[in-house]
Write a protein that holds these residues in place. Structure first.
Motif, PDB file in Angstrom:
ATOM      1  N   ARG A 106       0.831  -1.215   0.000  1.00  0.00           N
ATOM      2  CA  ARG A 106       0.000   0.000   0.000  1.00  0.00           C
ATOM      3  C   ARG A 106       0.863   1.260   0.000  1.00  0.00           C
ATOM      4  O   ARG A 106       0.454   2.305  -0.516  1.00  0.00           O
ATOM      5  CB  ARG A 106      -0.954   0.000   1.193  1.00  0.00           C
ATOM      6  N   PHE A 107       2.063   1.164   0.564  1.00  0.00           N
ATOM      7  CA  PHE A 107       2.932   2.338   0.565  1.00  0.00           C
ATOM      8  C   PHE A 107       3.552   2.564  -0.812  1.00  0.00           C
ATOM      9  O   PHE A 107       3.859   3.699  -1.176  1.00  0.00           O
ATOM     10  CB  PHE A 107       4.002   2.196   1.643  1.00  0.00           C
ATOM     11  N   LEU A 108       3.742   1.496  -1.575  1.00  0.00           N
ATOM     12  CA  LEU A 108       4.211   1.660  -2.948  1.00  0.00           C
ATOM     13  C   LEU A 108       3.195   2.449  -3.756  1.00  0.00           C
ATOM     14  O   LEU A 108       3.556   3.322  -4.557  1.00  0.00           O
ATOM     15  CB  LEU A 108       4.453   0.291  -3.597  1.00  0.00           C
ATOM     16  N   GLU A 109       1.910   2.159  -3.559  1.00  0.00           N
ATOM     17  CA  GLU A 109       0.852   2.923  -4.233  1.00  0.00           C
ATOM     18  C   GLU A 109       0.946   4.397  -3.849  1.00  0.00           C
ATOM     19  O   GLU A 109       0.816   5.284  -4.707  1.00  0.00           O
ATOM     20  CB  GLU A 109      -0.523   2.367  -3.835  1.00  0.00           C
ATOM     21  N   GLU A 110       1.152   4.690  -2.576  1.00  0.00           N
ATOM     22  CA  GLU A 110       1.251   6.077  -2.131  1.00  0.00           C
ATOM     23  C   GLU A 110       2.506   6.754  -2.698  1.00  0.00           C
ATOM     24  O   GLU A 110       2.503   7.948  -2.999  1.00  0.00           O
ATOM     25  CB  GLU A 110       1.265   6.147  -0.605  1.00  0.00           C
ATOM     26  N   GLU A 111       3.563   5.978  -2.841  1.00  0.00           N
ATOM     27  CA  GLU A 111       4.834   6.538  -3.301  1.00  0.00           C
ATOM     28  C   GLU A 111       4.825   6.855  -4.783  1.00  0.00           C
ATOM     29  O   GLU A 111       5.299   7.915  -5.207  1.00  0.00           O
ATOM     30  CB  GLU A 111       5.969   5.563  -2.983  1.00  0.00           C
ATOM     31  N   LEU A 112       4.295   5.935  -5.591  1.00  0.00           N
ATOM     32  CA  LEU A 112       4.442   6.054  -7.039  1.00  0.00           C
ATOM     33  C   LEU A 112       3.138   6.254  -7.791  1.00  0.00           C
ATOM     34  O   LEU A 112       3.157   6.527  -8.998  1.00  0.00           O
ATOM     35  CB  LEU A 112       5.177   4.816  -7.579  1.00  0.00           C
ATOM     36  N   GLY A 113       1.988   6.118  -7.135  1.00  0.00           N
ATOM     37  CA  GLY A 113       0.711   6.416  -7.773  1.00  0.00           C
ATOM     38  C   GLY A 113       0.476   5.635  -9.050  1.00  0.00           C
ATOM     39  O   GLY A 113       0.571   4.401  -9.079  1.00  0.00           O
ATOM     40  N   ASP A 114       0.196   6.343 -10.145  1.00  0.00           N
ATOM     41  CA  ASP A 114      -0.157   5.687 -11.405  1.00  0.00           C
ATOM     42  C   ASP A 114       0.992   4.869 -11.978  1.00  0.00           C
ATOM     43  O   ASP A 114       0.760   4.003 -12.840  1.00  0.00           O
ATOM     44  CB  ASP A 114      -0.606   6.725 -12.432  1.00  0.00           C
ATOM     45  N   ALA A 115       2.213   5.110 -11.545  1.00  0.00           N
ATOM     46  CA  ALA A 115       3.334   4.296 -12.027  1.00  0.00           C
ATOM     47  C   ALA A 115       3.148   2.827 -11.654  1.00  0.00           C
ATOM     48  O   ALA A 115       3.649   1.937 -12.357  1.00  0.00           O
ATOM     49  CB  ALA A 115       4.650   4.820 -11.464  1.00  0.00           C
ATOM     50  N   VAL A 116       2.427   2.575 -10.560  1.00  0.00           N
ATOM     51  CA  VAL A 116       2.168   1.184 -10.168  1.00  0.00           C
ATOM     52  C   VAL A 116       1.293   0.498 -11.204  1.00  0.00           C
ATOM     53  O   VAL A 116       1.429  -0.707 -11.456  1.00  0.00           O
ATOM     54  CB  VAL A 116       1.539   1.121  -8.761  1.00  0.00           C
ATOM     55  N   ASP A 117       0.396   1.251 -11.848  1.00  0.00           N
ATOM     56  CA  ASP A 117      -0.415   0.670 -12.920  1.00  0.00           C
ATOM     57  C   ASP A 117       0.461   0.263 -14.109  1.00  0.00           C
ATOM     58  O   ASP A 117       0.176  -0.724 -14.795  1.00  0.00           O
ATOM     59  CB  ASP A 117      -1.488   1.658 -13.384  1.00  0.00           C
ATOM     60  N   VAL A 118       1.525   1.019 -14.353  1.00  0.00           N
ATOM     61  CA  VAL A 118       2.456   0.638 -15.414  1.00  0.00           C
ATOM     62  C   VAL A 118       3.173  -0.655 -15.023  1.00  0.00           C
ATOM     63  O   VAL A 118       3.347  -1.561 -15.854  1.00  0.00           O
ATOM     64  CB  VAL A 118       3.456   1.778 -15.695  1.00  0.00           C
ATOM     65  N   MET A 119       3.608  -0.752 -13.761  1.00  0.00           N
ATOM     66  CA  MET A 119       4.207  -1.999 -13.289  1.00  0.00           C
ATOM     67  C   MET A 119       3.234  -3.158 -13.446  1.00  0.00           C
ATOM     68  O   MET A 119       3.612  -4.263 -13.867  1.00  0.00           O
ATOM     69  CB  MET A 119       4.602  -1.871 -11.814  1.00  0.00           C
ATOM     70  N   ARG A 120       1.980  -2.901 -13.098  1.00  0.00           N
ATOM     71  CA  ARG A 120       0.962  -3.947 -13.189  1.00  0.00           C
ATOM     72  C   ARG A 120       0.783  -4.392 -14.645  1.00  0.00           C
ATOM     73  O   ARG A 120       0.618  -5.593 -14.924  1.00  0.00           O
ATOM     74  CB  ARG A 120      -0.348  -3.425 -12.599  1.00  0.00           C
ATOM     75  N   ALA A 121       0.832  -3.453 -15.573  1.00  0.00           N
ATOM     76  CA  ALA A 121       0.708  -3.801 -16.986  1.00  0.00           C
ATOM     77  C   ALA A 121       1.877  -4.668 -17.450  1.00  0.00           C
ATOM     78  O   ALA A 121       1.697  -5.612 -18.234  1.00  0.00           O
ATOM     79  CB  ALA A 121       0.621  -2.525 -17.832  1.00  0.00           C
ATOM     80  N   VAL A 122       3.083  -4.354 -16.965  1.00  0.00           N
ATOM     81  CA  VAL A 122       4.249  -5.176 -17.295  1.00  0.00           C
ATOM     82  C   VAL A 122       4.069  -6.590 -16.743  1.00  0.00           C
ATOM     83  O   VAL A 122       4.304  -7.583 -17.443  1.00  0.00           O
ATOM     84  CB  VAL A 122       5.535  -4.530 -16.733  1.00  0.00           C
ATOM     85  N   LYS A 123       3.651  -6.676 -15.492  1.00  0.00           N
ATOM     86  CA  LYS A 123       3.412  -7.975 -14.855  1.00  0.00           C
ATOM     87  C   LYS A 123       2.381  -8.786 -15.646  1.00  0.00           C
ATOM     88  O   LYS A 123       2.586  -9.975 -15.924  1.00  0.00           O
ATOM     89  CB  LYS A 123       2.941  -7.749 -13.420  1.00  0.00           C
ATOM     90  N   GLU A 124       1.287  -8.166 -16.017  1.00  0.00           N
ATOM     91  CA  GLU A 124       0.215  -8.877 -16.720  1.00  0.00           C
ATOM     92  C   GLU A 124       0.654  -9.306 -18.116  1.00  0.00           C
ATOM     93  O   GLU A 124       0.231 -10.360 -18.611  1.00  0.00           O
ATOM     94  CB  GLU A 124      -1.033  -8.001 -16.790  1.00  0.00           C
ATOM     95  N   ALA A 125       1.500  -8.510 -18.760  1.00  0.00           N
ATOM     96  CA  ALA A 125       1.979  -8.867 -20.093  1.00  0.00           C
ATOM     97  C   ALA A 125       2.941 -10.055 -20.044  1.00  0.00           C
ATOM     98  O   ALA A 125       2.884 -10.956 -20.894  1.00  0.00           O
ATOM     99  CB  ALA A 125       2.655  -7.664 -20.744  1.00  0.00           C
ATOM    100  N   ILE A 126       3.831 -10.051 -19.055  1.00  0.00           N
ATOM    101  CA  ILE A 126       4.835 -11.119 -18.950  1.00  0.00           C
ATOM    102  C   ILE A 126       4.256 -12.363 -18.301  1.00  0.00           C
ATOM    103  O   ILE A 126       4.580 -13.493 -18.687  1.00  0.00           O
ATOM    104  CB  ILE A 126       6.059 -10.607 -18.161  1.00  0.00           C
ATOM    105  N   ASP A 127       3.381 -12.181 -17.330  1.00  0.00           N
ATOM    106  CA  ASP A 127       2.844 -13.281 -16.527  1.00  0.00           C
ATOM    107  C   ASP A 127       1.317 -13.203 -16.506  1.00  0.00           C
ATOM    108  O   ASP A 127       0.713 -12.901 -15.478  1.00  0.00           O
ATOM    109  CB  ASP A 127       3.424 -13.195 -15.107  1.00  0.00           C
ATOM    110  N   PRO A 128       0.678 -13.451 -17.643  1.00  0.00           N
ATOM    111  CA  PRO A 128      -0.775 -13.209 -17.741  1.00  0.00           C
ATOM    112  C   PRO A 128      -1.619 -14.063 -16.798  1.00  0.00           C
ATOM    113  O   PRO A 128      -2.731 -13.671 -16.447  1.00  0.00           O
ATOM    114  CB  PRO A 128      -1.079 -13.529 -19.209  1.00  0.00           C
ATOM    115  N   HIS A 129      -1.098 -15.211 -16.374  1.00  0.00           N
ATOM    116  CA  HIS A 129      -1.866 -16.075 -15.483  1.00  0.00           C
ATOM    117  C   HIS A 129      -1.461 -15.909 -14.013  1.00  0.00           C
ATOM    118  O   HIS A 129      -1.928 -16.651 -13.150  1.00  0.00           O
ATOM    119  CB  HIS A 129      -1.720 -17.534 -15.921  1.00  0.00           C
ATOM    120  N   ASN A 130      -0.570 -14.931 -13.752  1.00  0.00           N
ATOM    121  CA  ASN A 130      -0.184 -14.559 -12.383  1.00  0.00           C
ATOM    122  C   ASN A 130       0.276 -15.765 -11.570  1.00  0.00           C
ATOM    123  O   ASN A 130      -0.156 -15.984 -10.444  1.00  0.00           O
ATOM    124  CB  ASN A 130      -1.359 -13.876 -11.661  1.00  0.00           C
ATOM    125  N   ILE A 131       1.212 -16.536 -12.150  1.00  0.00           N
ATOM    126  CA  ILE A 131       1.738 -17.699 -11.414  1.00  0.00           C
ATOM    127  C   ILE A 131       3.054 -17.384 -10.720  1.00  0.00           C
ATOM    128  O   ILE A 131       3.473 -18.137  -9.836  1.00  0.00           O
ATOM    129  CB  ILE A 131       1.917 -18.922 -12.336  1.00  0.00           C
TER     130      ILE A 131
END
Length: 472
Positions: A435-460
């Motif tokens: 939760r502190f990462l969200e406070e620190e970087l805001g919308d940048a976390v959504d970019v991280m999330r997009a990278v995660k979903e692209a590389i690891d679409p099934h979240n394993i």
């Protein structure tokens, strides 16, 4: 993160059962499913409750890592990499169950390229193992987080430590990584050249990704020449501000200090008692200088003059190896020394990092917060780069104490963020600081999330770490 706020992830019971069945058929007794070993592989030095995997497998080579990852990908089952278990933010927990991949059997030193000042190692090699192997080459690997962590784990969490002020962190010292991706493919992020402009910097993406993008199976690391001479010592100060001002002046004057560690008064009391030392029990700096005989003498004397200017000293320094070893052993044992201040208590260890110009202010406010809260907590820091740690001692059977400690940690993180700092200088995000990462970087976390979903679409890959579910 409050204990009640650990993200709940759905379990794929059918997939887990099938993966366990197939791994049992392929590897027999090498697949471990006993309760004690599963508890061990969800254990770390964190206070965050353990969330156990369903099975533990220790691959002997990269082909076995690929085999397990492909199987888990096919059946949508999580894979959680495990090194020595010394992480601090719940990195090895299995919130959706799955397979803990223990990489400590992959502990070969593949190559040492002395002329190029680098080496290639498997992830299960520990930093102490590597330096023991290198000792006759005149080279060493400087990243020293205190614990004898695995190098794969250190890369995954972007570790640093006491030498970071001179040698940088894992981010600065990993040349490339070999990694098994979520679909089982094996990639190498770069060649051994010290610089490259070839495409995206996948090495930096993997370093610090905490196992959420892939499994590191080898890496090339920078090495350094063992210095001709080393000097080090301890210097006391009348208060926190004076110690921090001495640090700032030392850095600004370009003194090539290798280590510069802050220890507050309570922590010094604990260190003295635990290691049978008699240093002044007030704010102190532990320092070390690397170079030639003349150079380290000059650096130590220069720091002594700086310390005197800010009311500190005398600076007690030595170039005798045995005395320096005793000093730094005491520093590395500080966690256990501080835990011993309150027998039966458990330590909540957290860290933040701020620009060094705000360091004194941040530490002073933090100590005042500790006193006002009625908590027992010590402060120790790698202050050359503005990073400090707080160890809160609490009774895990007292919900009120846990609540107070977690509230304090939240204030500490927000204090650092208000000073343009970060919620973690080296422990990583894991589960504990999401939760502190969200406070620190805001919308940048959504970019991280997009990278995660692209590389690891099934979240394993180590799900439930760094980034949570997509915000709505």
């Amino acid at each position: 993160m409050a204990l009640a706020e650990l993200e709940k992830l759905d379990r794929n019971e059918e997939g887990i059962a099938r993966v366990l069945e197939i791994l049992g058929e392929r590897y027999g007794e090498r697949l471990l499913t006993g309760l004690s070993v599963r508890e061990q592989h969800a254990h770390s030095t964190s206070y965050i409750p353990a969330q156990l995997p369903d099975g533990v497998f220790a691959p002997n080579n990269v082909e076995e890592v690929q085999d397990v990852v492909r199987l888990c990908a096919e059946h949508r089952v999580p894979v959680i990499p495990f090194g020595t278990g010394s992480s601090l933010e719940g990195h090895v927990n299995a919130p959706a169950g799955g397979i803990s991949l223990d990489l400590m059997n992959m502990n070969r030193i593949i190559a040492v390229n002395a002329e190029d000042l680098d080496c290639t190692v498997e992830p299960g090699v520990t930093r102490e193992d590597l330096n023991h192997y290198l000792r006759d080459t005149g080279l060493f690997f400087p990243i020293d987080p205190g614990a004898n962590a695995s190098l794969g784990g250190m890369a995954s969490t972007r570790a640093s430590g006491t030498n970071a002020v001179r040698y940088g962190t894992m981010r600065d010292n990993v040349v490339n990584v070999q990694a098994v991706m979520p679909d089982g493919r094996l990639i190498t992020t770069a060649r051994r050249a010290r610089k490259t402009s070839a495409g995206y910097d996948l090495t930096r993406l993997m370093v610090g990704s905490e196992g959420t993008l892939g499994i590191i199976t080898a890496m090339t690391l920078k090495l350094y020449g063992i210095p001709q001479a080393v000097s080090g010592g301890v210097c006391s100060f009348p208060d926190v501000e004076s110690a921090c001002q001495a640090v700032i002046m030392t850095i600004q004057m370009g003194v090539p200090v290798a280590r510069i560690e802050f220890v507050n008064g309570l922590a010094m009391k604990a260190i003295n008692a635990y290691s049978d030392l008699d240093y002044p029990e007030g704010p102190c700096l532990f320092l070390e200088f690397h170079g030639t005989d003349a150079g380290v003498k000059e650096q130590a004397e220069t720091f002594g003059e700086i310390a005197e200017e800010f009311g500190g000293g005398p600076f007690q320094w030595t170039s005798v190896a045995e005395e320096r070893t005793k000093l730094w052993k005491a520093r590395h044992n500080a966690y256990w020394a501080c835990v011993a201040l309150r027998p039966g208590a458990q330590g909540l260890s957290t860290d933040v990092c701020v620009p060094i110009s705000r360091l004194a202010e941040c530490i002073v406010e933090t100590e005042a917060d500790i006193a006002e809260s009625g908590l027992i907590a010590t402060v120790i820091g790698h202050v050359g780069d503005g990073n400090f740690h707080v160890l809160v001692l609490m009774d895990m059977n007292d919900p009120k104490e846990i609540e107070q400690a977690e509230a304090f940690v939240a204030r500490l993180n927000r204090r650092a963020l208000s000073m343009d700092g970060t919620c973690t200088g080296e422990h990583g995000i894991g589960q504990g600081k999401m939760r502190f990462l969200e406070e620190e970087l805001g919308d940048a976390v959504d970019v991280m999330r997009a990278v995660k979903e692209a590389i690891d679409p099934h979240n394993i890959m180590n799900p439930g770490k760094i980034i949570g579910a997509r915000r709505t």
